[in-house]
Design a protein around this motif. Structure first.
Motif, PDB file in Angstrom:
ATOM      1  N   GLY A 181       0.789  -1.233   0.000  1.00 22.50           N
ATOM      2  CA  GLY A 181       0.000   0.000   0.000  1.00 22.50           C
ATOM      3  C   GLY A 181       0.813   1.270   0.000  1.00 22.50           C
ATOM      4  N   ASN A 182       2.156   1.180  -0.096  1.00 20.06           N
ATOM      5  CA  ASN A 182       3.004   2.372  -0.145  1.00 20.06           C
ATOM      6  C   ASN A 182       3.148   2.875  -1.572  1.00 20.06           C
ATOM      7  OD1 ASN A 182       3.756   2.568   2.690  1.00 20.06           O
ATOM      8  ND2 ASN A 182       4.889   0.657   2.364  1.00 20.06           N
ATOM      9  N   SER A 183       3.341   4.186  -1.708  1.00 23.67           N
ATOM     10  CA  SER A 183       3.470   4.788  -3.035  1.00 23.67           C
ATOM     11  C   SER A 183       4.874   4.583  -3.587  1.00 23.67           C
ATOM     12  CB  SER A 183       3.164   6.287  -2.972  1.00 23.67           C
ATOM     13  OG  SER A 183       1.806   6.504  -2.654  1.00 23.67           O
ATOM     14  N   ILE A 184       4.931   4.349  -4.893  1.00 25.76           N
ATOM     15  CA  ILE A 184       6.199   4.289  -5.626  1.00 25.76           C
ATOM     16  C   ILE A 184       6.118   5.377  -6.688  1.00 25.76           C
ATOM     17  CG2 ILE A 184       7.737   2.876  -7.039  1.00 25.76           C
ATOM     18  CD1 ILE A 184       6.427   0.398  -5.778  1.00 25.76           C
ATOM     19  N   LEU A 185       7.021   6.362  -6.615  1.00 22.84           N
ATOM     20  CA  LEU A 185       6.973   7.533  -7.490  1.00 22.84           C
ATOM     21  C   LEU A 185       8.090   7.454  -8.526  1.00 22.84           C
ATOM     22  CD1 LEU A 185       6.345  10.283  -4.777  1.00 22.84           C
ATOM     23  CD2 LEU A 185       4.681   8.820  -5.936  1.00 22.84           C
ATOM     24  N   VAL A 186       7.778   7.867  -9.763  1.00 20.84           N
ATOM     25  CA  VAL A 186       8.730   7.765 -10.873  1.00 20.84           C
ATOM     26  C   VAL A 186       8.903   9.127 -11.535  1.00 20.84           C
ATOM     27  CG1 VAL A 186       9.242   6.629 -13.077  1.00 20.84           C
ATOM     28  CG2 VAL A 186       7.990   5.391 -11.299  1.00 20.84           C
ATOM     29  N   GLN A 229      -0.729  -3.036 -13.569  1.00 22.34           N
ATOM     30  CA  GLN A 229      -1.727  -3.271 -12.526  1.00 22.34           C
ATOM     31  C   GLN A 229      -1.438  -2.486 -11.254  1.00 22.34           C
ATOM     32  OE1 GLN A 229      -1.839  -7.525 -12.027  1.00 22.34           O
ATOM     33  NE2 GLN A 229      -2.645  -7.893 -14.078  1.00 22.34           N
ATOM     34  N   MET A 230      -0.177  -2.102 -11.059  1.00 17.44           N
ATOM     35  CA  MET A 230       0.199  -1.355  -9.862  1.00 17.44           C
ATOM     36  C   MET A 230      -0.010   0.154 -10.028  1.00 17.44           C
ATOM     37  SD  MET A 230       3.783  -3.375  -9.147  1.00 17.44           S
ATOM     38  CE  MET A 230       4.323  -2.207  -7.886  1.00 17.44           C
ATOM     39  N   LYS A 231      -0.249   0.595 -11.262  1.00 18.64           N
ATOM     40  CA  LYS A 231      -0.326   2.026 -11.532  1.00 18.64           C
ATOM     41  C   LYS A 231      -1.576   2.649 -10.922  1.00 18.64           C
ATOM     42  CE  LYS A 231       0.609   5.309 -15.229  1.00 18.64           C
ATOM     43  NZ  LYS A 231       0.928   5.465 -16.664  1.00 18.64           N
ATOM     44  N   LEU A 232      -1.401   3.833 -10.358  1.00 14.14           N
ATOM     45  CA  LEU A 232      -2.532   4.558  -9.762  1.00 14.14           C
ATOM     46  C   LEU A 232      -3.119   5.527 -10.772  1.00 14.14           C
ATOM     47  CD1 LEU A 232      -1.055   5.345  -6.225  1.00 14.14           C
ATOM     48  CD2 LEU A 232      -2.773   3.643  -6.816  1.00 14.14           C
TER      49      LEU A 232
END
Length: 563
Positions: free
Chosen positions: A452-457, A560-563
């Motif tokens: 549930g943590n954000s991954i930013l690119v 699938q992980m993209k918000l």
């Protein structure tokens, strides 16, 4: 079933309730072939994208944000003049063909009420968007002006009479009567008498008949499905197609994906393809600059390495200078060459020495010593130049990677960076003021880990630096592919699990030049260990104390992980 007449029929069942009886608030033309209309209805804004792109022609409701050109194209200005503030009272498909007419009520410059029609023709390379007056039937303007010698069927220029494109004499399957069905469909195998049907739709109709029987009742039942569409994407052998209704033989596909609406289906299907096309339109000059710089720098590095090798092998010049000095009495003025015993060689073999006839013997020996000293002194300078050129090459390879993964809205940031670095000329406005757009989290591509943590690119150097040095906390984790151009990736947690490290590393690998590789080495470290050297180019960092993980990026998993 592709974007055929039946798909448009279904799409209009969704679009009409959203847009009919709305007011045109704004009109944009962010790209050469695309229009975006903002409609105001029930205190809400609705955006409609209409594309006449030869490959990706379509229309759909959208929430996507577009960056518009500084100077609006002519057609956008014409639409703003005639349609902004107008009332959209009807949307109508021409039969079951790929033509949709939008009917607007507006007032002309004299204050008189006027009816205008915007006709969107979705016909591959012949696609067009035409604005004409209902009263006079004269074209006001169109997104693609076609010279008479390029289209003999009709005149597509302002002030010409509006004509429909040449249409085949086929029947609308949604209006077909029992008598017409019996006369033209019942005994036909290719369904060629029906309009607006792609090959895929015809195939589905034949499968329907095979399973349920070929009757008028089943014919109408098949087409009734298009009035209550169920947006469906089908994947088979890596190829993706879409339809407004689920396929009959779902077992023929590897995966079936449902969408809440046809607009969302179209946006998802075309987004990457259209983004690539839009990026090409906006970044052609940057792409050319980048490719030229990479080519030039590679050539320069090769020349410098050759010069460096020559300098490192300069001992030959010193030896020849010393031999000439030792045997100076044997050297006669005007000689072009001479062979002398080489006492540096164990066998004291003869060595051939080229001479400059115009110089005296002593001047010839001095020339060899001077050449030797010059080469020795150049070693440090040449190495510095090689390092600078390699750094420059890495920078432009990074820009090349940024362009590959960029969205249209990212291009302006890349252009701005290249202007600030002096590679592109600044326009007058930029010379007077540094009008920076402040970056925010909205500019950053986001994913969510399994915890549930954000991954930013970050997808360009501006975003990378903002993400690493402004947004990220010191004890969060930073990821980057080892020794390869790629994005900065931040995992927003101070205690990542092994699964999250794997996920963030795969995303970093995906957003790098090694995207298609099977084994990608990714470094990760706490943000506080990432530094930018003074004077370094944008995006360049150094880090210490890193760990590494080898991953294989999996696009489907990442999507699938993209918000």
């Amino acid at each position: 079933m592709s974007f055929d007449g039946t798909f448009i029929h279904s799409l209009l069942t969704e679009i009409k309730p959203e847009l009919v009886n709305s007011k045109v608030s704004k009109v944009y033309q962010p790209f050469e072939h695309e229009l975006v209309f903002v409609f105001r209805i029930n205190r809400q804004n609705k955006k409609l994208l209409i594309s006449s792109n030869p490959q990706y022609n379509r229309m759909n409701l959208t929430d996507e944000k577009f960056t518009n050109p500084t100077v609006p194209p002519t057609f956008a200005m014409v639409l703003r003049k005639h349609l902004e503030g107008s009332f959209l009272f009807k949307i109508e498909q021409v039969g079951n063909d790929r033509i949709v007419n939008f009917y607007f009520l507006t007032r002309n410059e004299y204050g008189d009420e006027e009816e205008l029609v915007l006709s969107a023709e979705f016909m591959g390379r012949h696609s067009n968007i035409i604005l004409y007056s209902k009263r006079t039937n004269k074209i006001i303007d169109l997104i693609k002006r076609i010279a008479p010698d390029k289209n003999r069927a009709r005149l597509l220029l302002p002030k010409a009479d509006y004509e429909l494109p040449p249409l085949t004499d086929q029947e609308n399957p949604f209006d077909l009567s029992l008598e017409e069905f019996n006369a033209s469909v019942k005994d036909s195998d290719d369904l060629s008498t029906l309009s607006g049907l792609s090959g895929q739709t015809k195939n589905e109709l034949n499968l329907w008949f095979d399973k349920k029987g070929k009757s008028y009742q089943e014919f109408t039942a098949f087409f009734a499905q298009f009035n209550t569409p169920k947006a469906t994407e089908m994947i088979n052998n890596g190829k993706t197609s879409f339809a407004p209704i689920p396929p009959i033989d779902i077992d023929n596909y590897d995966e079936i994906v449902s969408y809440p609406s046809l607009s969302e289906l179209l946006a998802n299907f075309y987004q990457r393809k259209a983004n690539s096309e839009w990026v090409k339109q906006r970044s052609s000059h940057v792409d050319m600059l980048t490719k030229n710089q990479i080519k030039k720098l590679k050539k320069k590095i090769q020349a410098l390495i050759k010069q460096q090798n020559q300098a490192e092998n300069s001992e030959d010049y010193r030896i020849k200078g010393e031999l000439l000095t030792t045997y100076l009495h044997q050297v006669k003025p005007g000689m072009p060459e001479i062979e002398l015993p080489n006492y540096y060689d164990e066998n004291n073999s003869l060595i051939k020495i080229n001479l400059k006839p115009e110089l005296t013997p002593s001047k010839n020996s001095q020339w060899y010593f001077s050449k030797y000293q010059k080469l020795r002194n150049s070693i440090k300078y040449v190495q510095e130049q090689i390092n600078i050129a390699r750094s420059e090459l890495n920078y432009f390879q990074g820009i090349e990677e940024n362009l590959r993964i960029a969205t249209p809205n990212d291009i302006e940031q890349i252009v701005q960076e290249l202007r600030e670095q002096g590679y592109l000329k600044k326009n007058r406005k930029q010379q007077k003021t540094r009008n920076h757009k402040k970056l925010s989290e909205q500019d950053i591509t986001k994913y969510q880990s399994s915890e549930g943590n954000s991954i930013l690119v970050g997808k360009n150097n501006f975003q990378n630096e903002w993400l690493t040095f402004k947004k990220a906390q010191k004890k969060q984790y930073w990821f980057h592919v080892k020794d390869i151009p790629g994005s900065h990736v931040i995992l927003q947690t101070t205690e990542p699990t092994d699964a999250e490290i794997q996920e963030a590393a795969e995303i970093a690998a995906y957003y790098s030049k090694a995207q298609s590789s099977a084994h990608v080495q990714v470094d990760y470290v706490e943000v506080k260990r990432v530094k930018k050297p003074n004077g370094a180019k944008p995006g360049f960092v150094i880090y210490t104390g890193q760990n590494s993980i080898e991953v294989t990026p999996q696009p489907n998993k990442i999507d699938q992980m993209k918000l």
